[in-house]
Design an enzyme around this catalytic site. Sequence first.
Site, PDB file in Angstrom:
ATOM      1  N   ASN A   1     -54.803  21.675  -5.460  1.00  0.00           N
ATOM      2  CA  ASN A   1     -56.193  21.239  -5.634  1.00  0.00           C
ATOM      3  C   ASN A   1     -56.639  20.199  -5.596  1.00  0.00           C
ATOM      4  O   ASN A   1     -57.839  20.011  -5.693  1.00  0.00           O
ATOM      5  CB  ASN A   1     -56.541  21.992  -7.104  1.00  0.00           C
ATOM      6  N   CYS A   2     -55.852  19.599  -4.591  1.00  0.00           N
ATOM      7  CA  CYS A   2     -56.502  17.957  -4.267  1.00  0.00           C
ATOM      8  C   CYS A   2     -57.198  18.127  -3.168  1.00  0.00           C
ATOM      9  O   CYS A   2     -56.866  18.696  -2.109  1.00  0.00           O
ATOM     10  CB  CYS A   2     -55.277  17.007  -4.036  1.00  0.00           C
ATOM     11  N   ASN A   3     -58.367  17.392  -3.126  1.00  0.00           N
ATOM     12  CA  ASN A   3     -59.215  17.506  -1.730  1.00  0.00           C
ATOM     13  C   ASN A   3     -58.723  17.157  -0.595  1.00  0.00           C
ATOM     14  O   ASN A   3     -58.834  17.897   0.543  1.00  0.00           O
ATOM     15  CB  ASN A   3     -60.668  17.106  -2.197  1.00  0.00           C
TER      16      ASN A   3
ATOM     17  N   LYS B   1     -56.120  19.716   0.634  1.00  0.00           N
ATOM     18  CA  LYS B   1     -56.771  20.893   1.434  1.00  0.00           C
ATOM     19  C   LYS B   1     -57.328  20.459   2.672  1.00  0.00           C
ATOM     20  O   LYS B   1     -56.890  21.189   3.499  1.00  0.00           O
ATOM     21  CB  LYS B   1     -58.106  21.078   0.337  1.00  0.00           C
TER      22      LYS B   1
END
Length: 116
Positions: free
Chosen positions: A10-12, A15
């Site tokens: 879920n780390c931008n 991603k």
Amino acid sequence: MALQVYGIKNCNTVKKALTWLDDNNISYTFHDYKKEPATLEQLTGWEKKVSWESLVNKKGTTWRKLSAEEQAEVVDAATANHVLLKNNSMIKRPLIESPKGIILGFDEEEYQDKLT
């Protein structure tokens, strides 16, 4: 050889990196620290290729949550590894093991240069 990509799903930044790899049809195996924590063996192996300082993400919330005393104790690879093993989310993300070495973070130019 498929790349090995380490991070948190879920780390931008992770991603962005995974999207870039997918868009460029580059195969990889993703290792989520939440499900597969990094080991001391991995950390010491990575530190043979990049400095321990570069592995510690001092811009993230996990680092900022440490007390000033705890932050001040991170002075060498051994103390960094101790903290990183307890807090895998403090490892710079993503970490990519590639044939051209370790790549930390997401930089499109570097990915273009080292992964295509």
